[in-house]
Enzyme design. Structure first.
Site, PDB file in Angstrom:
ATOM      1  N   ARG A 218      43.348 -12.031  -7.989  1.00 50.67           N
ATOM      2  CA  ARG A 218      44.694 -11.985  -7.401  1.00 50.67           C
ATOM      3  C   ARG A 218      45.148 -13.338  -6.862  1.00 50.67           C
ATOM      4  O   ARG A 218      46.355 -13.570  -6.729  1.00 50.67           O
ATOM      5  CB  ARG A 218      44.756 -10.913  -6.301  1.00 50.67           C
ATOM      6  CG  ARG A 218      44.762  -9.514  -6.888  1.00 50.67           C
ATOM      7  CD  ARG A 218      44.931  -8.420  -5.847  1.00 50.67           C
ATOM      8  NE  ARG A 218      45.079  -7.120  -6.501  1.00 50.67           N
ATOM      9  CZ  ARG A 218      44.835  -5.955  -5.921  1.00 50.67           C
ATOM     10  NH1 ARG A 218      44.445  -5.911  -4.654  1.00 50.67           N
ATOM     11  NH2 ARG A 218      45.004  -4.814  -6.578  1.00 50.67           N
TER      12      ARG A 218
ATOM     13  N   LYS B  70      45.715   6.116  -0.520  1.00 48.72           N
ATOM     14  CA  LYS B  70      44.766   6.166  -1.644  1.00 48.72           C
ATOM     15  C   LYS B  70      43.324   6.243  -1.124  1.00 48.72           C
ATOM     16  O   LYS B  70      42.532   7.044  -1.625  1.00 48.72           O
ATOM     17  CB  LYS B  70      44.974   4.913  -2.516  1.00 48.72           C
ATOM     18  CG  LYS B  70      44.203   4.924  -3.806  1.00 48.72           C
ATOM     19  CD  LYS B  70      44.882   4.052  -4.850  1.00 48.72           C
ATOM     20  CE  LYS B  70      44.643   2.570  -4.689  1.00 48.72           C
ATOM     21  NZ  LYS B  70      43.262   2.159  -4.998  1.00 48.72           N
TER      22      LYS B  70
ATOM     23  N   ARG C 160      49.097  -3.929  -7.970  1.00 47.45           N
ATOM     24  CA  ARG C 160      49.695  -4.599  -6.806  1.00 47.45           C
ATOM     25  C   ARG C 160      50.395  -5.905  -7.200  1.00 47.45           C
ATOM     26  O   ARG C 160      51.323  -6.338  -6.530  1.00 47.45           O
ATOM     27  CB  ARG C 160      48.641  -4.835  -5.727  1.00 47.45           C
ATOM     28  CG  ARG C 160      48.047  -3.516  -5.214  1.00 47.45           C
ATOM     29  CD  ARG C 160      47.401  -3.643  -3.859  1.00 47.45           C
ATOM     30  NE  ARG C 160      46.423  -2.588  -3.641  1.00 47.45           N
ATOM     31  CZ  ARG C 160      46.721  -1.353  -3.267  1.00 47.45           C
ATOM     32  NH1 ARG C 160      47.964  -0.986  -3.061  1.00 47.45           N
ATOM     33  NH2 ARG C 160      45.764  -0.461  -3.095  1.00 47.45           N
TER      34      ARG C 160
ATOM     35  N   ASP D  56      44.643  -5.732   0.683  1.00 53.42           N
ATOM     36  CA  ASP D  56      45.432  -5.292  -0.475  1.00 53.42           C
ATOM     37  C   ASP D  56      46.889  -5.758  -0.392  1.00 53.42           C
ATOM     38  O   ASP D  56      47.643  -5.638  -1.360  1.00 53.42           O
ATOM     39  CB  ASP D  56      45.392  -3.762  -0.590  1.00 53.42           C
ATOM     40  CG  ASP D  56      43.988  -3.271  -0.947  1.00 53.42           C
ATOM     41  OD1 ASP D  56      43.216  -4.051  -1.525  1.00 53.42           O
ATOM     42  OD2 ASP D  56      43.670  -2.112  -0.631  1.00 53.42           O
TER      43      ASP D  56
HETATM   44  C1  S3P Z   1      39.077   0.357  -0.374  1.00 50.72           C
HETATM   45  C2  S3P Z   1      38.535  -0.780   0.180  1.00 50.72           C
HETATM   46  C3  S3P Z   1      38.987  -2.142  -0.141  1.00 50.72           C
HETATM   47  C4  S3P Z   1      40.340  -2.139  -0.830  1.00 50.72           C
HETATM   48  C5  S3P Z   1      40.443  -1.094  -1.894  1.00 50.72           C
HETATM   49  C6  S3P Z   1      40.198   0.294  -1.311  1.00 50.72           C
HETATM   50  C7  S3P Z   1      38.517   1.665   0.026  1.00 50.72           C
HETATM   51  O1  S3P Z   1      38.033  -2.753  -0.982  1.00 50.72           O
HETATM   52  O2  S3P Z   1      40.616  -3.410  -1.370  1.00 50.72           O
HETATM   53  O3  S3P Z   1      41.735  -1.125  -2.469  1.00 50.72           O
HETATM   54  O4  S3P Z   1      39.183   2.698  -0.186  1.00 50.72           O
HETATM   55  O5  S3P Z   1      37.409   1.685   0.566  1.00 50.72           O
HETATM   56  P1  S3P Z   1      36.753  -3.459  -0.345  1.00 50.72           P
HETATM   57  O6  S3P Z   1      36.131  -2.498   0.555  1.00 50.72           O
HETATM   58  O7  S3P Z   1      35.822  -3.780  -1.480  1.00 50.72           O
HETATM   59  O8  S3P Z   1      37.292  -4.699   0.310  1.00 50.72           O
END
Ligand code: S3P
Length: 413
Positions: free
Chosen positions: A332, A12, A374, A301
Protein backbone atom coordinates in the site's frame (compact mmCIF):
# COMPACT_ATOMS: atom_id res chain seq x y z
CA UNK A 1 -21.28 19.29 -1.57
CA UNK A 2 -22.05 15.88 -0.01
CA UNK A 3 -24.96 15.50 2.40
CA UNK A 4 -26.50 12.43 3.94
CA UNK A 5 -27.23 10.09 6.83
CA UNK A 6 -25.43 6.76 6.66
CA UNK A 7 -25.31 3.47 8.51
CA UNK A 8 -22.79 0.82 7.55
CA UNK A 9 -22.71 -2.96 7.39
CA UNK A 10 -21.02 -4.60 10.34
CA UNK A 11 -17.37 -4.18 11.12
CA UNK A 12 -15.33 -6.68 9.12
CA UNK A 13 -13.06 -7.71 12.02
CA UNK A 14 -15.98 -8.34 14.38
CA UNK A 15 -17.96 -10.10 11.63
CA UNK A 16 -15.16 -12.64 11.01
CA UNK A 17 -14.83 -13.24 14.72
CA UNK A 18 -18.60 -13.56 15.27
CA UNK A 19 -18.81 -16.39 12.75
CA UNK A 20 -15.71 -18.14 14.09
CA UNK A 21 -16.59 -17.82 17.77
CA UNK A 22 -20.21 -18.83 17.18
CA UNK A 23 -18.80 -22.01 15.61
CA UNK A 24 -16.97 -22.70 18.90
CA UNK A 25 -20.20 -22.74 20.95
CA UNK A 26 -22.55 -25.65 21.46
CA UNK A 27 -25.69 -23.69 20.58
CA UNK A 28 -27.21 -21.44 17.92
CA UNK A 29 -26.02 -17.85 17.60
CA UNK A 30 -27.84 -15.12 15.70
CA UNK A 31 -25.74 -12.43 14.04
CA UNK A 32 -27.32 -9.27 12.63
CA UNK A 33 -25.68 -6.64 10.46
CA UNK A 34 -22.87 -8.99 9.42
CA UNK A 35 -20.37 -7.42 7.00
CA UNK A 36 -21.59 -7.78 3.42
CA UNK A 37 -18.02 -8.01 2.11
CA UNK A 38 -16.56 -10.96 0.22
CA UNK A 39 -13.90 -11.51 2.90
CA UNK A 40 -16.49 -12.44 5.52
CA UNK A 41 -18.15 -14.77 3.01
CA UNK A 42 -14.76 -16.49 2.73
CA UNK A 43 -14.79 -17.12 6.47
CA UNK A 44 -18.34 -18.44 6.30
CA UNK A 45 -17.51 -20.84 3.48
CA UNK A 46 -14.37 -22.10 5.22
CA UNK A 47 -16.31 -22.79 8.43
CA UNK A 48 -19.02 -24.59 6.44
CA UNK A 49 -16.30 -26.68 4.77
CA UNK A 50 -15.23 -27.68 8.31
CA UNK A 51 -18.71 -29.03 9.08
CA UNK A 52 -20.25 -25.97 10.76
CA UNK A 53 -23.88 -25.30 9.82
CA UNK A 54 -24.60 -21.68 8.90
CA UNK A 55 -27.79 -20.35 7.35
CA UNK A 56 -29.55 -17.05 6.60
CA UNK A 57 -32.72 -16.06 8.40
CA UNK A 58 -34.02 -12.95 6.62
CA UNK A 59 -31.22 -10.40 7.18
CA UNK A 60 -29.58 -12.35 10.01
CA UNK A 61 -27.13 -15.19 9.90
CA UNK A 62 -27.51 -18.18 12.23
CA UNK A 63 -24.51 -20.31 13.19
CA UNK A 64 -24.92 -23.68 14.86
CA UNK A 65 -21.78 -24.33 16.87
CA UNK A 66 -20.44 -27.83 17.11
CA UNK A 67 -17.65 -30.20 16.32
CA UNK A 68 -15.30 -29.26 13.50
CA UNK A 69 -14.41 -31.86 10.91
CA UNK A 70 -11.50 -32.07 8.47
CA UNK A 71 -12.39 -30.27 5.21
CA UNK A 72 -12.28 -32.56 2.18
CA UNK A 73 -10.99 -29.79 -0.14
CA UNK A 74 -8.42 -27.01 0.41
CA UNK A 75 -10.01 -24.06 2.24
CA UNK A 76 -10.31 -21.14 -0.15
CA UNK A 77 -9.64 -18.00 1.90
CA UNK A 78 -10.02 -15.75 -1.17
CA UNK A 79 -8.41 -12.36 -0.51
CA UNK A 80 -8.80 -12.52 3.25
CA UNK A 81 -5.78 -12.42 5.56
CA UNK A 82 -8.04 -12.42 8.61
CA UNK A 83 -9.80 -15.62 7.48
CA UNK A 84 -6.48 -17.37 6.90
CA UNK A 85 -4.60 -16.24 9.96
CA UNK A 86 -7.37 -16.58 12.53
CA UNK A 87 -8.52 -19.94 11.15
CA UNK A 88 -4.94 -21.26 11.18
CA UNK A 89 -4.92 -20.72 14.95
CA UNK A 90 -8.50 -21.81 15.52
CA UNK A 91 -8.32 -25.03 13.48
CA UNK A 92 -4.89 -25.89 14.92
CA UNK A 93 -6.44 -25.57 18.38
CA UNK A 94 -9.34 -27.80 17.38
CA UNK A 95 -7.02 -30.55 16.07
CA UNK A 96 -8.08 -30.27 12.42
CA UNK A 97 -6.17 -31.37 9.31
CA UNK A 98 -6.61 -28.75 6.59
CA UNK A 99 -4.99 -27.05 3.63
CA UNK A 100 -5.38 -23.29 3.19
CA UNK A 101 -5.22 -21.47 -0.12
CA UNK A 102 -6.25 -18.10 -1.54
CA UNK A 103 -6.01 -15.64 -4.41
CA UNK A 104 -2.80 -14.17 -5.89
CA UNK A 105 -2.63 -11.36 -3.32
CA UNK A 106 -3.16 -13.67 -0.34
CA UNK A 107 -0.68 -16.28 -1.55
CA UNK A 108 2.03 -13.61 -1.64
CA UNK A 109 1.46 -12.48 1.97
CA UNK A 110 3.70 -13.59 4.87
CA UNK A 111 2.29 -16.38 7.04
CA UNK A 112 5.35 -17.28 9.13
CA UNK A 113 4.20 -14.69 11.65
CA UNK A 114 1.41 -17.21 12.41
CA UNK A 115 3.24 -20.48 11.70
CA UNK A 116 6.20 -19.57 13.94
CA UNK A 117 4.25 -19.28 17.20
CA UNK A 118 1.93 -22.16 16.29
CA UNK A 119 4.87 -24.43 15.51
CA UNK A 120 6.43 -23.45 18.86
CA UNK A 121 3.15 -24.69 20.35
CA UNK A 122 3.67 -28.02 18.57
CA UNK A 123 1.76 -27.57 15.31
CA UNK A 124 3.04 -29.68 12.39
CA UNK A 125 2.60 -27.88 9.09
CA UNK A 126 3.97 -27.36 5.60
CA UNK A 127 3.98 -24.12 3.69
CA UNK A 128 5.26 -22.70 0.46
CA UNK A 129 8.25 -20.98 2.06
CA UNK A 130 6.11 -19.21 4.67
CA UNK A 131 3.27 -18.51 2.25
CA UNK A 132 0.08 -20.24 1.08
CA UNK A 133 -0.71 -22.98 0.32
CA UNK A 134 -0.30 -24.18 3.90
CA UNK A 135 -1.26 -27.59 5.26
CA UNK A 136 -1.73 -28.11 9.00
CA UNK A 137 -1.79 -31.51 10.65
CA UNK A 138 -3.65 -32.49 13.79
CA UNK A 139 -1.11 -31.90 16.57
CA UNK A 140 -1.10 -31.77 20.33
CA UNK A 141 -0.58 -28.11 21.25
CA UNK A 142 1.04 -26.87 24.43
CA UNK A 143 1.24 -23.42 25.97
CA UNK A 144 3.80 -20.79 24.96
CA UNK A 145 4.76 -17.37 26.22
CA UNK A 146 5.07 -15.49 22.96
CA UNK A 147 6.55 -12.03 22.39
CA UNK A 148 5.12 -10.94 19.07
CA UNK A 149 7.57 -8.90 16.97
CA UNK A 150 4.62 -7.12 15.27
CA UNK A 151 1.59 -5.29 16.69
CA UNK A 152 -0.88 -7.45 14.80
CA UNK A 153 -4.36 -8.45 15.90
CA UNK A 154 -4.20 -11.31 13.45
CA UNK A 155 -1.08 -12.75 15.11
CA UNK A 156 -2.50 -12.15 18.59
CA UNK A 157 -5.82 -13.77 17.65
CA UNK A 158 -4.21 -16.82 16.02
CA UNK A 159 -2.10 -17.48 19.12
CA UNK A 160 -5.09 -17.00 21.46
CA UNK A 161 -7.32 -19.26 19.36
CA UNK A 162 -4.57 -21.89 19.25
CA UNK A 163 -4.27 -21.40 23.01
CA UNK A 164 -7.94 -22.34 23.46
CA UNK A 165 -6.93 -25.87 22.45
CA UNK A 166 -3.45 -25.96 24.03
CA UNK A 167 -2.53 -27.49 27.36
CA UNK A 168 -1.72 -24.88 30.01
CA UNK A 169 -1.79 -21.08 29.86
CA UNK A 170 -0.82 -19.41 26.58
CA UNK A 171 0.42 -15.85 26.75
CA UNK A 172 1.05 -13.29 24.02
CA UNK A 173 2.65 -9.89 24.42
CA UNK A 174 2.57 -7.35 21.60
CA UNK A 175 4.75 -4.25 21.14
CA UNK A 176 1.79 -1.84 20.81
CA UNK A 177 -1.88 -2.59 21.40
CA UNK A 178 -3.61 -3.81 18.24
CA UNK A 179 -7.39 -4.14 17.87
CA UNK A 180 -8.71 -6.05 20.88
CA UNK A 181 -11.93 -7.63 19.58
CA UNK A 182 -10.73 -11.23 20.00
CA UNK A 183 -9.91 -10.92 23.68
CA UNK A 184 -13.03 -8.83 24.42
CA UNK A 185 -15.35 -11.22 22.65
CA UNK A 186 -13.75 -14.41 23.98
CA UNK A 187 -13.95 -13.02 27.49
CA UNK A 188 -17.65 -12.15 27.03
CA UNK A 189 -18.32 -15.66 25.72
CA UNK A 190 -16.91 -17.41 28.79
CA UNK A 191 -13.29 -18.20 27.78
CA UNK A 192 -10.73 -18.08 30.57
CA UNK A 193 -8.77 -15.07 29.41
CA UNK A 194 -7.08 -12.17 31.15
CA UNK A 195 -5.55 -8.96 29.87
CA UNK A 196 -2.69 -7.11 31.54
CA UNK A 197 -1.54 -4.15 29.45
CA UNK A 198 0.01 -5.54 26.28
CA UNK A 199 -0.11 -9.14 27.53
CA UNK A 200 -3.08 -11.47 27.12
CA UNK A 201 -3.30 -14.92 28.69
CA UNK A 202 -5.72 -17.67 27.75
CA UNK A 203 -6.27 -21.15 29.22
CA UNK A 204 -7.27 -24.33 27.43
CA UNK A 205 -11.05 -24.38 27.09
CA UNK A 206 -12.81 -26.98 29.17
CA UNK A 207 -16.27 -26.24 27.76
CA UNK A 208 -17.67 -24.69 24.56
CA UNK A 209 -18.09 -20.92 24.34
CA UNK A 210 -21.55 -19.48 25.14
CA UNK A 211 -23.84 -18.98 22.15
CA UNK A 212 -24.95 -15.37 21.59
CA UNK A 213 -27.10 -12.85 19.72
CA UNK A 214 -25.14 -9.93 18.30
CA UNK A 215 -25.83 -6.96 16.10
CA UNK A 216 -22.40 -6.06 14.67
CA UNK A 217 -21.54 -2.34 14.99
CA UNK A 218 -20.99 -0.40 11.75
CA UNK A 219 -17.50 -0.68 10.26
CA UNK A 220 -15.36 2.38 11.15
CA UNK A 221 -12.86 1.46 8.42
CA UNK A 222 -15.65 1.78 5.85
CA UNK A 223 -17.03 4.91 7.51
CA UNK A 224 -13.56 6.46 7.20
CA UNK A 225 -13.88 6.86 3.41
CA UNK A 226 -17.13 8.79 3.76
CA UNK A 227 -15.80 10.83 6.68
CA UNK A 228 -12.82 11.80 4.51
CA UNK A 229 -15.12 12.67 1.60
CA UNK A 230 -17.15 14.94 3.87
CA UNK A 231 -14.01 16.58 5.24
CA UNK A 232 -12.60 17.17 1.74
CA UNK A 233 -15.57 18.40 -0.29
CA UNK A 234 -16.58 22.02 0.54
CA UNK A 235 -19.95 22.51 2.27
CA UNK A 236 -20.36 18.79 3.03
CA UNK A 237 -21.90 17.31 6.14
CA UNK A 238 -22.46 13.61 6.69
CA UNK A 239 -24.05 11.99 9.73
CA UNK A 240 -23.09 8.39 10.49
CA UNK A 241 -25.00 6.23 12.91
CA UNK A 242 -23.96 3.20 14.96
CA UNK A 243 -20.28 3.30 14.06
CA UNK A 244 -17.91 1.12 16.12
CA UNK A 245 -16.00 3.46 18.47
CA UNK A 246 -13.65 0.96 20.13
CA UNK A 247 -10.54 3.04 21.01
CA UNK A 248 -8.25 0.52 19.23
CA UNK A 249 -10.12 1.37 16.01
CA UNK A 250 -10.75 5.11 16.14
CA UNK A 251 -7.23 6.32 15.32
CA UNK A 252 -8.46 7.63 11.98
CA UNK A 253 -11.17 9.77 13.56
CA UNK A 254 -8.70 11.14 16.12
CA UNK A 255 -6.30 11.99 13.28
CA UNK A 256 -9.04 13.58 11.19
CA UNK A 257 -10.07 15.78 14.10
CA UNK A 258 -6.43 16.76 14.73
CA UNK A 259 -6.20 17.74 11.06
CA UNK A 260 -9.00 20.20 11.68
CA UNK A 261 -12.02 18.51 10.10
CA UNK A 262 -15.37 19.30 11.70
CA UNK A 263 -16.34 16.32 13.85
CA UNK A 264 -18.84 15.67 16.58
CA UNK A 265 -19.54 12.34 18.27
CA UNK A 266 -23.00 13.36 19.46
CA UNK A 267 -23.94 10.03 21.09
CA UNK A 268 -21.86 7.11 22.32
CA UNK A 269 -23.01 3.95 24.07
CA UNK A 270 -21.90 0.42 24.82
CA UNK A 271 -23.49 -2.64 23.29
CA UNK A 272 -22.28 -6.22 23.80
CA UNK A 273 -19.01 -4.96 25.26
CA UNK A 274 -18.18 -2.62 22.36
CA UNK A 275 -18.39 1.17 22.32
CA UNK A 276 -20.24 2.64 19.38
CA UNK A 277 -21.53 6.04 18.44
CA UNK A 278 -23.28 8.46 16.13
CA UNK A 279 -21.14 11.18 14.65
CA UNK A 280 -21.22 14.07 12.25
CA UNK A 281 -18.33 15.07 9.97
CA UNK A 282 -18.21 18.34 8.08
CA UNK A 283 -15.82 20.19 5.83
CA UNK A 284 -13.27 22.58 7.31
CA UNK A 285 -9.73 23.52 6.18
CA UNK A 286 -7.22 20.77 6.99
CA UNK A 287 -3.75 20.92 8.59
CA UNK A 288 -0.92 18.40 8.22
CA UNK A 289 -0.33 15.71 10.84
CA UNK A 290 2.51 13.41 11.98
CA UNK A 291 1.78 9.73 12.44
CA UNK A 292 4.33 7.44 14.09
CA UNK A 293 4.70 3.74 14.88
CA UNK A 294 2.65 4.04 18.09
CA UNK A 295 -0.30 5.48 16.17
CA UNK A 296 -0.13 2.99 13.31
CA UNK A 297 -2.04 -0.03 14.75
CA UNK A 298 -5.06 2.19 15.51
CA UNK A 299 -5.38 3.39 11.89
CA UNK A 300 -3.44 0.82 9.87
CA UNK A 301 -6.25 0.23 7.36
CA UNK A 302 -7.00 3.96 7.07
CA UNK A 303 -3.54 5.11 5.95
CA UNK A 304 -4.46 5.08 2.23
CA UNK A 305 -7.35 7.49 2.82
CA UNK A 306 -5.20 9.58 5.19
CA UNK A 307 -2.76 10.01 2.29
CA UNK A 308 -5.55 11.57 0.23
CA UNK A 309 -6.48 13.93 3.08
CA UNK A 310 -2.80 14.89 3.44
CA UNK A 311 -2.66 16.19 -0.14
CA UNK A 312 -5.25 18.81 0.82
CA UNK A 313 -3.80 19.69 4.25
CA UNK A 314 -1.61 22.74 4.79
CA UNK A 315 1.94 21.61 5.65
CA UNK A 316 3.98 18.43 5.64
CA UNK A 317 2.27 15.19 6.69
CA UNK A 318 4.70 12.46 7.73
CA UNK A 319 3.66 8.84 8.18
CA UNK A 320 6.42 6.64 9.64
CA UNK A 321 6.62 3.25 11.30
CA UNK A 322 4.05 1.86 8.85
CA UNK A 323 6.17 -0.80 7.08
CA UNK A 324 3.32 -3.28 7.69
CA UNK A 325 1.51 -1.47 4.87
CA UNK A 326 3.90 -3.14 2.44
CA UNK A 327 2.42 -6.59 3.24
CA UNK A 328 -1.30 -5.80 3.16
CA UNK A 329 -3.61 -6.80 0.27
CA UNK A 330 -0.98 -5.05 -1.87
CA UNK A 331 2.10 -2.95 -1.08
CA UNK A 332 0.00 0.00 0.00
CA UNK A 333 2.95 2.41 0.38
CA UNK A 334 3.87 1.82 -3.26
CA UNK A 335 0.23 1.90 -4.41
CA UNK A 336 -0.52 5.17 -2.62
CA UNK A 337 2.67 6.90 -3.77
CA UNK A 338 2.46 5.75 -7.38
CA UNK A 339 -1.17 6.80 -7.81
CA UNK A 340 -0.86 10.07 -5.90
CA UNK A 341 2.18 11.04 -7.99
CA UNK A 342 0.10 10.45 -11.12
CA UNK A 343 -2.54 12.77 -9.68
CA UNK A 344 0.08 15.52 -9.18
CA UNK A 345 0.69 15.23 -5.42
CA UNK A 346 3.95 16.43 -3.88
CA UNK A 347 5.31 13.43 -2.00
CA UNK A 348 8.24 11.29 -1.02
CA UNK A 349 8.05 7.53 -0.57
CA UNK A 350 9.80 6.13 2.54
CA UNK A 351 10.55 2.51 3.39
CA UNK A 352 8.10 2.71 6.28
CA UNK A 353 5.65 5.40 5.14
CA UNK A 354 5.52 8.62 3.16
CA UNK A 355 5.84 12.40 3.38
CA UNK A 356 3.16 14.46 1.62
CA UNK A 357 3.27 18.24 1.22
CA UNK A 358 0.02 20.07 0.80
CA UNK A 359 -2.21 21.52 -0.25
CA UNK A 360 -1.85 20.46 -3.90
CA UNK A 361 -4.70 20.40 -6.40
CA UNK A 362 -5.17 16.83 -7.66
CA UNK A 363 -5.75 16.04 -11.32
CA UNK A 364 -7.74 13.08 -12.58
CA UNK A 365 -5.65 10.05 -13.53
CA UNK A 366 -5.76 6.37 -14.36
CA UNK A 367 -5.53 4.56 -11.04
CA UNK A 368 -3.94 1.18 -10.56
CA UNK A 369 -5.90 -0.45 -7.71
CA UNK A 370 -3.64 -3.52 -7.47
CA UNK A 371 -6.99 -5.30 -6.84
CA UNK A 372 -6.94 -3.81 -3.32
CA UNK A 373 -10.31 -2.67 -1.98
CA UNK A 374 -8.94 0.11 0.18
CA UNK A 375 -6.83 1.54 -2.65
CA UNK A 376 -9.93 1.53 -4.88
CA UNK A 377 -12.07 3.31 -2.28
CA UNK A 378 -9.37 5.82 -1.27
CA UNK A 379 -8.75 6.86 -4.88
CA UNK A 380 -12.49 7.07 -5.61
CA UNK A 381 -12.60 9.71 -2.86
CA UNK A 382 -9.54 11.41 -4.40
CA UNK A 383 -11.47 11.44 -7.69
CA UNK A 384 -14.21 13.55 -6.05
CA UNK A 385 -11.82 16.47 -5.57
CA UNK A 386 -9.63 15.97 -8.66
CA UNK A 387 -9.85 18.15 -11.73
CA UNK A 388 -10.88 15.92 -14.64
CA UNK A 389 -11.70 12.25 -14.75
CA UNK A 390 -10.29 9.57 -12.44
CA UNK A 391 -10.54 6.04 -13.81
CA UNK A 392 -9.88 2.94 -11.69
CA UNK A 393 -8.59 -0.19 -13.43
CA UNK A 394 -10.63 -2.55 -11.21
CA UNK A 395 -13.23 -0.68 -9.12
CA UNK A 396 -15.09 -3.94 -8.38
CA UNK A 397 -12.49 -4.94 -5.78
CA UNK A 398 -14.25 -2.60 -3.29
CA UNK A 399 -16.64 -5.52 -2.74
CA UNK A 400 -13.98 -7.27 -0.64
CA UNK A 401 -15.16 -5.11 2.25
CA UNK A 402 -18.06 -2.97 0.97
CA UNK A 403 -19.97 -4.06 -2.16
CA UNK A 404 -22.38 -1.11 -1.78
CA UNK A 405 -19.56 1.50 -1.81
CA UNK A 406 -20.22 3.16 -5.19
CA UNK A 407 -24.02 3.17 -4.77
CA UNK A 408 -23.76 4.84 -1.38
CA UNK A 409 -21.18 7.35 -2.58
CA UNK A 410 -23.41 8.16 -5.55
CA UNK A 411 -26.40 8.71 -3.26
CA UNK A 412 -24.62 11.53 -1.41
CA UNK A 413 -24.05 13.80 -4.38
C1 S3P B 1 -7.39 -7.26 11.22
C2 S3P B 1 -6.17 -6.82 11.68
C3 S3P B 1 -5.28 -5.94 10.91
C4 S3P B 1 -6.01 -5.26 9.76
C5 S3P B 1 -6.89 -6.21 9.00
C6 S3P B 1 -7.92 -6.84 9.93
C7 S3P B 1 -8.18 -8.16 12.09
O1 S3P B 1 -4.21 -6.70 10.41
O2 S3P B 1 -5.09 -4.65 8.89
O3 S3P B 1 -7.56 -5.51 7.97
O4 S3P B 1 -9.40 -8.30 11.86
O5 S3P B 1 -7.60 -8.73 13.01
P1 S3P B 1 -2.93 -6.98 11.32
O6 S3P B 1 -3.42 -7.52 12.59
O7 S3P B 1 -2.10 -8.01 10.61
O8 S3P B 1 -2.23 -5.65 11.42
Amino acid sequence: MLKGHLTFPGDKSISHRSLMFAALTDGESRISNLSSGADVQSTRKCLEACGIEIWDDKDDVIVKGGKFSDPTQPLNCGNSGTTTRLLLGLLAGQGINATFNGDDSLTSRPMNRILDPLSQMGLKSESNDGRLPITIHKSKLTEIQYESPVASAQVKSAVLLGGLGANGETTITEPTLSRDHTEKMLSGLGAEISIDGLTTTISKSTSPLLSFNLSVPGDPSTAAFFAAASALVPNSEIVMNRVLANPTRTGFFTALEKMGAGMEWFRQWEEAGELMGDLKIFHQPLQSININENDVPGLIDELPIISILATQAIGKTEVRGAEELRVKECDRIHAVCKNLKNMGADLEELDDGFIIKGPTPLKGAEIETFHDHRIAMAFSIAGLIAEGETILDYPECASISYPEFYDVLGSLK
